[in-house]
Write an enzyme that holds these catalytic residues in place. Structure first.
Site, PDB file in Angstrom:
ATOM      1  CE  LYS A  27      -4.633   0.450   1.793  1.00 13.11           C
ATOM      2  NZ  LYS A  27      -5.647  -0.030   2.683  1.00 13.11           N
ATOM      3  CD  GLU A  34     -19.790  -2.869   7.332  1.00 16.21           C
ATOM      4  OE1 GLU A  34     -19.842  -3.960   6.720  1.00 16.21           O
ATOM      5  OE2 GLU A  34     -18.923  -2.008   7.095  1.00 16.21           O
ATOM      6  NE  ARG A  94     -22.657  -4.650   2.310  1.00 19.23           N
ATOM      7  CZ  ARG A  94     -21.396  -4.738   1.927  1.00 19.23           C
ATOM      8  NH1 ARG A  94     -20.476  -5.121   2.781  1.00 19.23           N
ATOM      9  NH2 ARG A  94     -21.062  -4.476   0.693  1.00 19.23           N
TER      10      ARG A  94
END
Ligand SMILES: Cc1ncc(C[n+]2csc(CCOP(=O)(O)OP(=O)(O)O)c2C)c(N)n1
Length: 650
Positions: free
Chosen positions: A295, A382, A410
């Site tokens: 990253k 979630e 969600r």
């Protein structure tokens, strides 16, 4: 490596290869030895643009070589590449005809979106902003291809974080029984936004760092491909390996799901990537390529602070310092929430905080540091976060689930079926309620009230400022039943936090100003707007305008509303939410049920998806929601009142 097509793109006047790329075919036409330079130019463009506009710096810098390789091997838009979350789609945009002024305005009004949209380009196979959707959508596309008898390739590009999502695992469970041809790229950089969590993350780490496992697999793979009936023998070997239950050589979990596993692959070596993607392209079964990337690669600050550089506002590319730092502005709602939660958790060991992969975004990293045993990061999960909280609540724990308004979408079933139906005392802190301007429709939190207001047992509230947020958290923890607190992104109003939080009477609004002509019922930060509106209506129209801090959408303060509706000729509601099913709707329903016909002017967002823009102010202006626009609407409504409806009598 691929040989280039007959004609390489002619050099652009700028001298940059990137400026000569108008379609992905131009990527294919480059010579292999030009690709490293292209990667460098893309990195530099991304750093220059995101340093000004902000954006998902780290994820994009990590997938430069991978995206070049994908466009080298596959041919979009015929072939479909589905990017999970699609926050890492900047490189794809640059290579598919979107380099130029629109890219330079990415995330700003009139510029490209920071995510992928089918409406933005035919090269964007599927839009997204929420995590975990790529594998399932790609499987649908692959199956449609099989049904229609066409031959395109379908590739799902999923981060390691995506494998903490239930929906990714649901899709994985269906791959092998649904299609024979699907390519899955697992872009493993070990980070979600924060460090990735859970058993799968640990397993991937083992897979990418265990030389014995990889060596055995590579050697066997090589051995089989060297044989005349190599692929067939490899299939038999895989079957035998499954049947012997990994007694001799352990399978990766993906192999257990029926996907062939290839990897780990160096995600910054274009030649290696292209070779493996070509292999995958000709695979006769579903295949997963485990690609290791870093990253933020190429930007020192991003590599050393992957969490900060996952996504951020404008920054200095040399130092990594954020521009326009928040010095002098009031603390953010999320930081106030985080500090308050630490305080409550220290006072009561039963109080715990739960985040779904957003410890810093929700402010819960403070809890992680100060009360680690009372902090849970469950990954991008979630649904699980809410169910887990429900389970905790059955045993006397007081869970506080901090999830952005957009991501709580969600969990609606868990909220209804598990928390509210059983009336369990779970507190929900819905951050980023209202607009998330630069991100756009995937991230605006404009639907939570409509989703929650219909659920029995739910208490739904919004504070007018950060001190009231603390009062609401305190009230929720004492309430003993499901409670939802929504609040916006960014800085609070600058109100000092009381030393002792107040226990608010549930369902009671607060009259801030009395008024006899108009009463404005406002929610959250709209209360401050309502006060300004009232001042201007008084000054410019000579009206007596009251302001009510509604506080609770559910239960609504019915008694106060009906009292006011009996005496004021016009009510105004103000909310940072869609009008359909929101706070104003609750007011209308309450009046209607009581037989009141007092006119109500409702201010809120229309029934459409609101695009991204440079700021909340710009978006409000373009939707007729500036203070001037609201003033005009209320004034017109007031002036037309007598003809429109008789005023109510007591
Ligand atoms: C449902 C949902 N929850 C939370 C988020 C916030 N979010 C955006 S990207 C991200 C991390 C994704 O990690 P990974 O898939 O590994 O991709 P990477 O950024 O590392 O490339 C998270 C948690 C989201 N987009 N969707």
């Amino acid at each position: 490596m691929n040989s280039p097509a007959s004609s390489a793109p002619s050099p652009a006047p700028s001298g940059r290869l990137l400026d000569g790329i108008r379609t992905p075919a131009d990527v294919k036409a480059l010579h292999a030895d030009q690709l490293a330079r292209l990667a460098e130019e893309i990195r530099s463009e991304i750093i220059t643009v995101t340093a000004q506009n902000g954006g998902h710096v780290g994820p994009n810098l990590g997938v430069v070589e991978l995206t070049i390789a994908l466009h080298r091997v596959f041919a979009t838009p015929e072939d479909q590449i589905v990017f999970d979350v699609s926050h890492q789609g900047y490189v794809h945009k640059l290579l598919s005809g979107r380099n130029g002024p629109a890219f330079r305005q990415i995330r700003r009004t009139g510029g490209l979106s920071g995510f992928l949209y089918r409406s933005e380009s035919p090269h964007d196979a599927f839009g997204a902003g929420h995590a975990g959707t790529a594998l399932s959508a790609a499987l649908g596309m692959a199956t449609a291809r099989d049904l229609r008898g066409t031959h395109e390739h379908v590739v799902a590009v999923c981060g390691d974080g995506a494998f903490t999502c239930g929906v990714t695992m649901e899709a994985l469970n269906n791959v092998v029984s649904t299609t024979k041809r699907l390519i899955v790229i697992l872009n493993d950089n070990e980070w979600s936004i924060a460090k990735n969590v859970g058993a799968m993350a640990r397993y991937l780490n083992r897979l990418s760092t265990n030389p014995t496992y990889n060596k055995i697999h590579h050697d066997l793979e090589k051995f089989f491909t060297s044989l005349p009936h190599g692929p067939e023998m490899h299939r038999m070997w895989m079957k035998w390996k499954r049947e012997t239950k990994d007694f001799i050589v352990e399978s990766s979990p993906f192999e257990k799901y029926g996907l062939r596993y290839l990897g780990p692959i160096n995600g910054h070596n274009i030649e290696e990537l292209v070779k493996n993607l070509e292999f995958a392209k000709h695979s006769d079964g579903p295949i997963l390529l485990h690609v290791l990337t870093q990253k933020g690669r190429g930007l020192k600050a991003a590599m050393s602070s992957p969490e900060k550089f996952h996504g951020l506002g404008a920054f200095d590319p040399t130092t990594g310092e954020s521009k326009n730092p928040a010095h002098g502005t009031p603390p953010n709602y999320q930081d106030v929430l985080g500090a308050a939660l630490v305080r409550f958790a220290k006072a009561d060991p039963h109080v715990v905080g739960i985040t779904a992969a957003m410890p810093s975004g929700t402010g819960l990293s403070q809890l992680a540091t100060e009360c680690p045993k009372q902090f849970f990061d469950v990954g991008i999960a979630e649904e699980h976060a809410v169910l887990f909280a429900a389970g905790l609540a059955t045993k006397g724990i007081k869970p506080v689930v901090a999830i952005y308004s957009t991501f709580i979408q969600r969990s609606v079933d868990q909220i209804i079926h598990d928390v509210c139906l059983q009336n369990l005392p779970v507190t929900f802190c819905l951050d980023r309620a209202g607009l998330s301007p630069n991100d756009g429709p995937t991230h605006h939190g404009l639907f939570d009230l409509a989703l929650l207001r219909s659920v029995p047992n739910a208490v739904v509230m919004q504070p007018q400022h950060e001190d009231e947020l603390v009062d609401m958290l305190h009230t929720s923890l004492q309430h003993g039943a499901p409670a939802f607190i929504r609040y916006p992104r960014g800085a609070g109003a600058g109100v000092a936090i009381k030393s002792q939080p107040a226990l608010l009477p549930v369902g009671q609004a607060e009259v801030l100003r009395p008024g006899t002509d108009i009463s404005i019922w406002a929610l959250g930060p709209m209360v401050a707007e309502a006060i300004q509106l009232a001042d201007r209506l008084a000054a410019e129209e000579g009206l007596s305008v009251g302001v009510v801090n509604a506080r609770f959408v559910k239960p609504l303060d019915r008694a106060l509303l009906l009292r006011q509706a009996a005496v004021v000729p016009l009510l105004v509601t103000m909310e940072d939410h869609v009008l359909s099913g929101g706070f104003g709707s609750a007011v209308l329903e309450t009046l209607q049920a009581a037989g009141r016909t007092t006119p109500v002017e409702r201010i809120g967002w229309p029934d459409q998806f609101v695009e991204h823009g440079s700021s909340v102010e710009i978006l409000r202006n373009s939707y007729g929601l500036s203070l001037d626009d609201i003033l005009r609407r209320v004034r017109t409504r007031w002036q037309n009142l007598p003809a429109e409806a008789p005023t109510a009598t007591v």
